[in-house]
Design a protein around this motif. Structure first.
Motif, PDB file in Angstrom:
ATOM      1  N   THR A 237      -6.556  23.521  27.120  1.00 35.16           N
ATOM      2  CA  THR A 237      -7.548  24.395  26.950  1.00 35.16           C
ATOM      3  C   THR A 237      -8.221  24.155  24.771  1.00 35.16           C
ATOM      4  O   THR A 237      -9.171  24.988  25.506  1.00 35.16           O
ATOM      5  CB  THR A 237      -7.642  25.917  27.043  1.00 35.16           C
ATOM      6  OG1 THR A 237      -6.555  26.545  26.469  1.00 35.16           O
ATOM      7  CG2 THR A 237      -7.098  25.920  28.668  1.00 35.16           C
ATOM      8  N   VAL A 238      -7.806  23.965  24.303  1.00 32.70           N
ATOM      9  CA  VAL A 238      -7.786  24.083  22.675  1.00 32.70           C
ATOM     10  C   VAL A 238      -8.734  23.398  22.577  1.00 32.70           C
ATOM     11  O   VAL A 238      -9.734  22.306  22.916  1.00 32.70           O
ATOM     12  CB  VAL A 238      -6.727  22.899  22.214  1.00 32.70           C
ATOM     13  CG1 VAL A 238      -6.895  23.128  20.998  1.00 32.70           C
ATOM     14  CG2 VAL A 238      -5.543  23.082  22.751  1.00 32.70           C
ATOM     15  N   GLY A 239     -10.216  24.092  21.875  1.00 35.00           N
ATOM     16  CA  GLY A 239     -11.480  23.503  22.110  1.00 35.00           C
ATOM     17  C   GLY A 239     -12.249  24.040  22.779  1.00 35.00           C
ATOM     18  O   GLY A 239     -13.638  23.291  22.347  1.00 35.00           O
ATOM     19  N   ALA A 240     -12.038  23.984  24.165  1.00 32.09           N
ATOM     20  CA  ALA A 240     -13.161  24.336  25.134  1.00 32.09           C
ATOM     21  C   ALA A 240     -13.979  25.225  24.624  1.00 32.09           C
ATOM     22  O   ALA A 240     -15.376  24.610  25.190  1.00 32.09           O
ATOM     23  CB  ALA A 240     -12.080  24.874  26.174  1.00 32.09           C
ATOM     24  N   GLY A 241     -13.564  26.293  24.067  1.00 28.48           N
ATOM     25  CA  GLY A 241     -14.556  27.340  23.679  1.00 28.48           C
ATOM     26  C   GLY A 241     -15.811  26.956  22.932  1.00 28.48           C
ATOM     27  O   GLY A 241     -17.034  26.859  22.562  1.00 28.48           O
ATOM     28  N   ASP A 242     -15.250  25.803  21.878  1.00 27.23           N
ATOM     29  CA  ASP A 242     -15.995  25.627  20.818  1.00 27.23           C
ATOM     30  C   ASP A 242     -16.834  24.494  21.053  1.00 27.23           C
ATOM     31  O   ASP A 242     -18.287  24.468  20.454  1.00 27.23           O
ATOM     32  CB  ASP A 242     -15.146  24.839  19.780  1.00 27.23           C
ATOM     33  CG  ASP A 242     -14.401  26.138  19.384  1.00 27.23           C
ATOM     34  OD1 ASP A 242     -14.700  27.141  19.275  1.00 27.23           O
ATOM     35  OD2 ASP A 242     -12.787  25.752  18.516  1.00 27.23           O
ATOM     36  N   SER A 243     -16.485  23.810  21.798  1.00 24.12           N
ATOM     37  CA  SER A 243     -16.852  22.817  23.221  1.00 24.12           C
ATOM     38  C   SER A 243     -17.725  23.525  23.590  1.00 24.12           C
ATOM     39  O   SER A 243     -19.830  23.067  23.491  1.00 24.12           O
ATOM     40  CB  SER A 243     -16.480  21.747  23.474  1.00 24.12           C
ATOM     41  OG  SER A 243     -15.170  20.846  22.630  1.00 24.12           O
ATOM     42  N   PHE A 244     -18.376  24.677  24.567  1.00 25.16           N
ATOM     43  CA  PHE A 244     -18.913  25.297  24.764  1.00 25.16           C
ATOM     44  C   PHE A 244     -20.311  25.935  23.820  1.00 25.16           C
ATOM     45  O   PHE A 244     -21.215  25.515  24.308  1.00 25.16           O
ATOM     46  CB  PHE A 244     -18.438  25.849  25.726  1.00 25.16           C
ATOM     47  CG  PHE A 244     -19.275  26.687  26.528  1.00 25.16           C
ATOM     48  CD1 PHE A 244     -19.072  26.184  28.256  1.00 25.16           C
ATOM     49  CD2 PHE A 244     -20.235  28.055  26.608  1.00 25.16           C
ATOM     50  CE1 PHE A 244     -19.865  27.003  28.768  1.00 25.16           C
ATOM     51  CE2 PHE A 244     -21.074  28.343  27.402  1.00 25.16           C
ATOM     52  CZ  PHE A 244     -21.015  27.918  28.902  1.00 25.16           C
ATOM     53  N   MET A 245     -19.798  26.418  23.352  1.00 29.97           N
ATOM     54  CA  MET A 245     -20.398  27.507  22.294  1.00 29.97           C
ATOM     55  C   MET A 245     -21.765  25.731  21.179  1.00 29.97           C
ATOM     56  O   MET A 245     -22.983  26.273  21.020  1.00 29.97           O
ATOM     57  CB  MET A 245     -20.057  27.585  20.502  1.00 29.97           C
ATOM     58  CG  MET A 245     -20.931  28.281  19.570  1.00 29.97           C
ATOM     59  SD  MET A 245     -21.445  30.049  20.245  1.00 29.97           S
ATOM     60  CE  MET A 245     -23.613  29.640  20.370  1.00 29.97           C
ATOM     61  N   GLY A 246     -21.080  24.777  20.958  1.00 31.25           N
ATOM     62  CA  GLY A 246     -21.420  23.124  20.642  1.00 31.25           C
ATOM     63  C   GLY A 246     -22.870  22.801  21.813  1.00 31.25           C
ATOM     64  O   GLY A 246     -23.530  22.782  21.016  1.00 31.25           O
TER      65      GLY A 246
END
Length: 303
Positions: A237-246
């Protein structure tokens, strides 16, 4: 040509320690990940960040520039490049330990159409004060997006962090927060109640992500929509929230809802548009979690 999207905040080296394997290093940092995700989706992006002129800093610079992210001058002013040790359990979920310094270069004179900030440097000094001043300065031109992306190991007590987070929520047009962040910042309070309380501080939209259970968005006029998470095989799940934000930012740009002159249109967003924003962000995040590390998709992969 329209002004680039401006992202503020940390870039660092994620040291990923998976049980039974040798640690592996990746370039990371929540705001840096968002900037890369936006650049891969075809947006012109400038990142104001903080890393050192060392071997790890060279890797940060190369990674960002390879994906087309422009670095604000002075972003390499740190004494050393920060690190985040991510220990992954058997499910791929990450627990972090940080060695980090937070500052930002001088950004006087910027007039972007969107500014995104979040995570560690948004609440740790001296970067936090610089971030707040810039958000105040660009309110007349820019949509402001914010992701608290809480890191309890480094952000102090939940009560102190919540005060700093909510000061940034009040400066924002769109806020994205995970249910895990809400549980830490506001223990025992229903997620929907926190989202609506944050809307009362000023944002047009608050988005709550719930991992594999999907996401929901609350709008200033009382509207609420939700979408399920796409089915995918999770590597980590590394970076999942950042991808969602983008993905949220990408979808807002595509819907012509970015810029201070679009603020009232954003506040009047309809259910269909809001659902489309969540669906696009979820599709982007699903690709990211299907492979190792913070590795968001390109526009070609998404389409």
């Amino acid at each position: 040509m329209s002004a680039p999207l401006l992202v503020l905040g940390e870039s660092l080296i994620d040291i990923v320690d998976r049980t039974g394997e040798e640690p592996v290093e990746h370039v990371g940092g929540s705001p840096a990940n968002v900037a890369v995700g936006l650049a891969r989706l075809g947006h012109e992006v400038e990142l104001a960040t903080w890393f050192g002129r060392d071997e790890r800093g060279d890797r940060v610079r190369a990674h960002l520039e390879r994906d087309g992210v422009s670095l604000a001058p002075g972003s390499d002013g740190a004494e050393r490049t920060s690190t985040a040790l991510a220990r992954l359990d058997e499910t791929g979920a990450a627990d972090y330990e940080f060695d980090i310094t937070c500052d930002l270069p001088d950004l006087a004179g910027r007039a972007p159409r969107l500014v995104h900030t979040g995570s560690i440097s948004a609440v740790l000094e001296p970067a936090a004060a610089r971030t707040a001043r810039l958000l105040d300065a660009v309110a007349g031109t820019a949509t402001v997006t914010y992701d608290p992306n809480a890191r309890p190991a480094i952000m102090g007590s939940a009560a102190e962090a919540r005060e700093r987070v909510e000061a940034l929520v009040a400066r924002s047009d769109v806020v994205k927060v995970s249910d895990e962040d809400v549980a830490w910042l506001a223990p025992g309070e229903p997620v929907a109640d926190v989202a609506r309380a944050w809307l009362a501080l000023g944002p047009a939209v608050v988005v709550v992500t719930r991992g594999g259970e999907g996401s929901e968005a609350y709008a200033a006029d009382g509207l609420a929509v939700s979408v399920p998470a796409p089915r995918t095989t999770v590597v980590d799940t590394v970076g999942a929230g950042d991808s969602f934000m983008g993905g949220i930012i990408d979808a807002l740009v595509r819907a012509d809802l970015v810029g201070a002159d679009r603020r009232e249109r954003l506040r009047a967003v309809d259910a269909g548009t809001l659902r489309g924003v969540l669906e696009r962000a979820a599709a982007i995040a699903a690709i990211t979690v299907s492979r190792a590390g913070a590795n968001p998709p390109t526009a070609a992969e998404l389409e």
